[in-house]
Design a protein around this motif. Structure first.
Motif, PDB file in Angstrom:
ATOM      1  N   LEU A   1       0.594  49.635  10.041  1.00 24.69           N
ATOM      2  CA  LEU A   1       1.745  48.810  10.415  1.00 24.69           C
ATOM      3  C   LEU A   1       1.213  47.587  11.153  1.00 24.69           C
ATOM      4  O   LEU A   1       0.567  47.711  12.187  1.00 24.69           O
ATOM      5  CB  LEU A   1       2.720  49.593  11.308  1.00 24.69           C
ATOM      6  CG  LEU A   1       3.902  48.787  11.865  1.00 24.69           C
ATOM      7  CD1 LEU A   1       4.767  48.225  10.737  1.00 24.69           C
ATOM      8  CD2 LEU A   1       4.737  49.654  12.805  1.00 24.69           C
ATOM      9  N   TYR A   2       1.462  46.381  10.573  1.00 28.41           N
ATOM     10  CA  TYR A   2       1.043  45.138  11.210  1.00 28.41           C
ATOM     11  C   TYR A   2       2.131  44.651  12.161  1.00 28.41           C
ATOM     12  O   TYR A   2       3.324  44.929  11.978  1.00 28.41           O
ATOM     13  CB  TYR A   2       0.804  44.045  10.169  1.00 28.41           C
ATOM     14  CG  TYR A   2      -0.377  44.269   9.262  1.00 28.41           C
ATOM     15  CD1 TYR A   2      -1.662  43.913   9.665  1.00 28.41           C
ATOM     16  CD2 TYR A   2      -0.200  44.803   7.984  1.00 28.41           C
ATOM     17  CE1 TYR A   2      -2.740  44.094   8.811  1.00 28.41           C
ATOM     18  CE2 TYR A   2      -1.284  44.991   7.133  1.00 28.41           C
ATOM     19  CZ  TYR A   2      -2.551  44.637   7.552  1.00 28.41           C
ATOM     20  OH  TYR A   2      -3.611  44.803   6.720  1.00 28.41           O
ATOM     21  N   THR A   3       1.720  43.835  13.147  1.00 28.51           N
ATOM     22  CA  THR A   3       2.678  43.096  13.974  1.00 28.51           C
ATOM     23  C   THR A   3       2.137  41.693  14.165  1.00 28.51           C
ATOM     24  O   THR A   3       0.920  41.471  14.208  1.00 28.51           O
ATOM     25  CB  THR A   3       2.897  43.768  15.344  1.00 28.51           C
ATOM     26  OG1 THR A   3       3.893  43.022  16.070  1.00 28.51           O
ATOM     27  CG2 THR A   3       1.619  43.804  16.171  1.00 28.51           C
ATOM     28  N   THR A   4       3.032  40.714  14.240  1.00 32.88           N
ATOM     29  CA  THR A   4       2.610  39.321  14.391  1.00 32.88           C
ATOM     30  C   THR A   4       3.731  38.517  15.013  1.00 32.88           C
ATOM     31  O   THR A   4       4.909  38.867  14.871  1.00 32.88           O
ATOM     32  CB  THR A   4       2.218  38.715  13.030  1.00 32.88           C
ATOM     33  OG1 THR A   4       1.802  37.364  13.222  1.00 32.88           O
ATOM     34  CG2 THR A   4       3.360  38.764  12.042  1.00 32.88           C
ATOM     35  N   GLY A   5       3.343  37.439  15.667  1.00 30.59           N
ATOM     36  CA  GLY A   5       4.337  36.562  16.279  1.00 30.59           C
ATOM     37  C   GLY A   5       4.577  35.294  15.515  1.00 30.59           C
ATOM     38  O   GLY A   5       5.583  34.645  15.690  1.00 30.59           O
TER      39      GLY A   5
ATOM     40  N   ALA B   1      11.040  48.877  22.004  1.00 33.64           N
ATOM     41  CA  ALA B   1      10.392  50.181  21.893  1.00 33.64           C
ATOM     42  C   ALA B   1      11.073  51.035  20.826  1.00 33.64           C
ATOM     43  O   ALA B   1      10.416  51.742  20.056  1.00 33.64           O
ATOM     44  CB  ALA B   1      10.409  50.890  23.247  1.00 33.64           C
ATOM     45  N   SER B   2      12.397  50.967  20.755  1.00 34.94           N
ATOM     46  CA  SER B   2      13.107  51.792  19.783  1.00 34.94           C
ATOM     47  C   SER B   2      12.803  51.354  18.356  1.00 34.94           C
ATOM     48  O   SER B   2      12.660  52.180  17.452  1.00 34.94           O
ATOM     49  CB  SER B   2      14.613  51.730  20.048  1.00 34.94           C
ATOM     50  OG  SER B   2      15.069  50.397  19.943  1.00 34.94           O
ATOM     51  N   ILE B   3      12.701  50.022  18.128  1.00 35.11           N
ATOM     52  CA  ILE B   3      12.385  49.542  16.780  1.00 35.11           C
ATOM     53  C   ILE B   3      10.980  49.949  16.386  1.00 35.11           C
ATOM     54  O   ILE B   3      10.726  50.384  15.254  1.00 35.11           O
ATOM     55  CB  ILE B   3      12.552  48.014  16.711  1.00 35.11           C
ATOM     56  CG1 ILE B   3      14.029  47.647  16.794  1.00 35.11           C
ATOM     57  CG2 ILE B   3      11.944  47.463  15.436  1.00 35.11           C
ATOM     58  CD1 ILE B   3      14.282  46.173  16.773  1.00 35.11           C
ATOM     59  N   LEU B   4      10.030  49.824  17.323  1.00 33.16           N
ATOM     60  CA  LEU B   4       8.661  50.242  17.034  1.00 33.16           C
ATOM     61  C   LEU B   4       8.617  51.726  16.660  1.00 33.16           C
ATOM     62  O   LEU B   4       7.988  52.124  15.671  1.00 33.16           O
ATOM     63  CB  LEU B   4       7.758  49.960  18.242  1.00 33.16           C
ATOM     64  CG  LEU B   4       6.326  50.490  18.147  1.00 33.16           C
ATOM     65  CD1 LEU B   4       5.616  49.915  16.929  1.00 33.16           C
ATOM     66  CD2 LEU B   4       5.555  50.162  19.425  1.00 33.16           C
TER      67      LEU B   4
ATOM     68  N   ALA C   1       9.413  55.931  10.270  1.00 30.73           N
ATOM     69  CA  ALA C   1       9.717  55.764   8.848  1.00 30.73           C
ATOM     70  C   ALA C   1       8.449  55.759   7.999  1.00 30.73           C
ATOM     71  O   ALA C   1       8.415  56.336   6.904  1.00 30.73           O
ATOM     72  CB  ALA C   1      10.492  54.461   8.643  1.00 30.73           C
ATOM     73  N   LEU C   2       7.390  55.124   8.493  1.00 33.88           N
ATOM     74  CA  LEU C   2       6.137  55.090   7.739  1.00 33.88           C
ATOM     75  C   LEU C   2       5.506  56.478   7.635  1.00 33.88           C
ATOM     76  O   LEU C   2       4.975  56.858   6.592  1.00 33.88           O
ATOM     77  CB  LEU C   2       5.157  54.113   8.391  1.00 33.88           C
ATOM     78  CG  LEU C   2       5.407  52.629   8.141  1.00 33.88           C
ATOM     79  CD1 LEU C   2       4.443  51.785   8.950  1.00 33.88           C
ATOM     80  CD2 LEU C   2       5.260  52.310   6.664  1.00 33.88           C
TER      81      LEU C   2
END
Length: 742
Positions: free
Chosen positions: A701-705, A729-732, A738-739
């Motif tokens: 799972l990637y994250t980016t701004g 936190a809940s979305i993360l 899900a993954l």
């Protein structure tokens, strides 16, 4: 007491005669002062008038040369567009069976669609080797029997050693009835034989209407001319089709491809300061001139002002001189008046200096708005810290007091740092006439793909990524295509050795927190169009001025610096904005945000960034392990805390090598959560590739701004899961859950 009369010379003596003829010394000084009061202002007036005339003419010459560069760039882009249309039609004809009625009908629709997309195109025509009309963009099949064998473009293209593209003289079009000139080429089927010709009729009034908007405050003349003197377009309009062979412009063309001169026009006999420049690859010249009479009107008004000042000055000096001769007190009064006038001038100068200082400060404040793209990533990291800690602090309200206090302190620290950044955000707006209409951006981009590939060349790969269920937008189609083409051409110039250009469309909803980073737009639904290149990138000082009008890094004469400024102004006029991200040596992304047309959101559209609390879900399976890779300490702490609170076992790393070591040491790791941009030798994507090589079943799972989604789709076989910053936190936890369920 001595008798002073005895000291006077006798009346009949020479000394007495001279004394009778000459005024006394004070009077002689007064006459001399009076003469200076009259002569000196006149001399200064003559010098000032001469100097101001030279300055006015110099500024007019610079204005003419600057304007002709802009006109040259506009004409070049129009002719390049016609060449691209010709190439596109020729490519369509490569395998076309023109004997088929169905094929001719399809070709007519194809040409009509191209004509509708370009205001300057009056007609697109395909003729056979005899000059007979085969297919037209204006007339549906069956077409009438119209012949073009008598046209100069047909005769030149049919002859020996024809040019690749030929520009004809202007005349009345046989289909449109408008005054046009043709840009034509042969139909190329690869065998070297003449199979006919393709011609694009360019409306003369398109250029003339554009020319009317150039320097509208001054009387001017604009000319588009072939090298042989054939007039293609002129403003003010003329019924003449050519200029005399002995005209000044044709004589100057004989000396070079560009020049500036002052002469009387052979068309309307008006004297002008005139400049011309040849279009690259075409025997066509564009010229611009300003009437010297109109230019010198400014000088005459200045001379009148100087004369008024000189006259007032002479009268004041004369009055002061006469008063000085009469009595000392009056001299003192006059001196006091001059001092008061000088004080008033000093106050005026001080007020002018203060106004200039305020103007410079306004310029500095405007420049601050250009820094928003560079701080987007840090802004999202800070917001992630704030949102994550506040959410966890709220959940832990019943836990140990120290943990709650630490979370709140982290959040407040991030909020203060974010507030410092948000004070830097400013924007500026532009205005231009638009004709908006509902448009599907993905279909518009697909329609331009062929044009972009032929424009950019074979060394640049063009990739388009369209979002499913893309929302419609209401924009000016021509301006939007011009904006995309401008961005593509800029990207091509940044990739001299070749590279990849990615154009991606996506749906986006900005809430109040996310929209705070861009004060020029309101929260709500948007459609984004991101143009990403792998070119040289821009240094921060260059990127900060990229949208400034007339700012360019190209050599003099190669560009006016209007490309990105037009894009930025168009986006603001369309109630959107343009955002630029660039890294030297990596590439540049220009993201255009268009407001969505009114309508319901399609189901399944994710809110970006999703800052609203999500409903709780079932707990994860016990024993699952997550590896968090993040170089920002605050974001890393929030991510680890959120995942631990969700029931996962978490390991953390600050750079790529440490993360790979942890992955080897803990083979039970089920998911890698990594930032895209990392400090150190490896970025997030490189770490993920290596991790998947070592552990093929690992979830990532990637994250980016700020990195565009197109970065993760540059290879068709990859399907990257991305979580945009800021996140809660809940979305993360929901995305990880899900993954891991897949």
């Amino acid at each position: 007491m001595p008798d002073r009369r005895a000291e006077r010379p006798p009346a009949g003596s020479p000394a007495g005669a001279a004394g009778a003829l000459l005024p006394p010394p004070p009077l002689r000084a007064a006459w001399l002062l009076v003469g200076l009061c009259l002569v000196l202002p006149v001399a200064l007036l003559v010098l000032a008038a001469f100097d101001n005339r030279r300055e006015v003419l110099r500024e007019a010459n610079e204005r003419v040369e600057r304007t002709v560069r802009i006109l040259h760039e506009h004409s070049t882009k129009v002719f390049e567009t016609q060449r691209l249309i010709l190439d596109r039609v020729n490519g369509r004809l490569t395998y076309a069976d023109l004997a088929s009625a169905t094929e001719r009908e399809a070709l007519h629709r194809f040409l009509a669609e191209i004509q509708r997309n370009y205001d300057q195109v009056a007609t697109i025509t395909i003729v056979d080797e005899t000059g007979a009309l085969l297919v037209s963009s204006r007339l549906p099949p069956p077409v009438p029997e119209i012949g073009y064998a008598d046209r100069d473009w047909f005769q030149v293209l049919r002859g020996e050693d024809p040019p690749e593209v030929y520009v004809s003289r202007s005349y009345a079009g046989r289909q449109s009835g408008r005054t046009v000139f043709n840009v034509a080429r042969r139909i190329d089927r690869g065998d070297g034989r003449f199979h006919g010709a393709i011609t694009v009729s360019v409306a003369r009034d398109y250029f003339e209407s554009f020319y009317r908007e150039v320097d509208p405050d001054l009387a001017h003349a604009v000319l588009l001319l072939r090298a042989d003197g054939q007039i293609l377009a002129r403003e003010p309009h003329t019924d003449l089709t050519s200029v005399p062979l002995d005209s000044p412009m044709l004589r100057m063309i004989g000396y070079g491809d560009k020049g500036t001169y002052t002469t009387r026009s052979s068309i309307d006999r008006v004297e002008r300061i005139f400049s011309f420049r040849k279009l690259d690859d075409y025997p066509v010249y564009t010229g611009f001139g300003l009437s010297t009479r109109v230019v010198l009107e400014t000088w005459r008004r200045n001379v009148l002002g100087y004369a008024l000042v000189a006259g007032l000055t002479a009268l004041a000096l004369l009055a002061a001189s006469l008063l000085a001769l009469r009595r000392t007190r009056q001299e003192q009064v006059a001196t006091a008046r001059w001092r008061a006038a000088a004080a008033a001038l000093e106050r005026e100068a001080a007020e002018r200096e203060a106004a200039e200082a305020r103007f410079r400060q306004a310029q500095k404040m405007e420049a601050l708005g250009h820094l928003t793209g560079g701080i987007a990533h840090d802004f999202n990291n800070l917001l992630t810290v704030v949102i994550g800690n506040l959410e966890m602090a709220r959940r832990r309200a019943g836990d140990v007091e120290d943990r709650v206090r630490r979370g709140i302190e982290h959040a407040m620290d991030g909020a203060r740092r974010a507030a410092v950044l948000t004070h830097r955000l400013l924007a500026f707006s532009r205005r231009s006439p638009l004709a908006p209409e509902p448009v599907a951006l993905d279909r518009l981009v697909d329609g331009m793909a062929g044009l972009l590939r032929s424009t950019l060349g074979e060394r640049i790969a063009v990739e388009t990524v369209a979002a499913p269920d893309l929302w419609p937008v209401e924009v000016d189609v021509n301006q939007t295509e011009n904006a995309i083409l401008n961005l593509a051409v800029n990207a091509r110039d940044a990739m001299p050795e070749g590279g990849r250009l990615t154009i991606e469309t996506a749906n986006l909803i900005l809430d109040e927190t996310a929209a705070a980073a861009h004060p020029e737009i309101e929260p709500g639904p948007y459609v984004t169009l991101a143009v990403t290149d792998t070119g040289t990138g821009m240094a921060p000082e260059v990127a900060a001025r990229a949208f400034d009008p007339f700012f360019t890094t190209k050599a003099v004469g190669e560009g006016s610096g209007l490309g990105l400024a037009q894009v930025y102004g168009f986006m603001h006029q369309s109630s959107g904005t343009a955002i630029l991200d660039s890294t030297p040596g990596v590439g540049t992304t220009v993201r255009l945000l268009f407001p969505r047309c009114a309508g319901e959101l399609p189901p399944g559209t994710e809110r970006v960034p999703a800052l609203l609390p999500e409903p709780p879900e079932s707990a994860p399976r016990p024993g699952l392990t997550v590896l968090v890779l993040e170089d920002d300490a605050g974001v890393r702490a929030v991510s680890v805390a959120a995942l631990e609170e969700a029931g996962y076992r978490v390991f953390k790393a600050a750079d790529g090598p440490d993360a790979l070591d942890l992955l080897d040491a803990h083979p039970e790791t089920a998911l890698l959560f990594t930032d895209v941009v990392l400090a150190g030798p490896l970025d997030g994507r490189a770490v993920a590739v290596e991790a998947l090589r070592r552990r093929p079943g690992l979830k990532v799972l990637y994250t980016t701004g700020y990195a565009p989604d197109a970065v993760f789709r540059s290879k068709p076989e990859e399907e990257a899961a991305v979580l945009m910053k800021p996140f809660t936190a809940s979305i993360l936890a929901r995305r990880v859950r899900a993954l891991l369920r897949d």
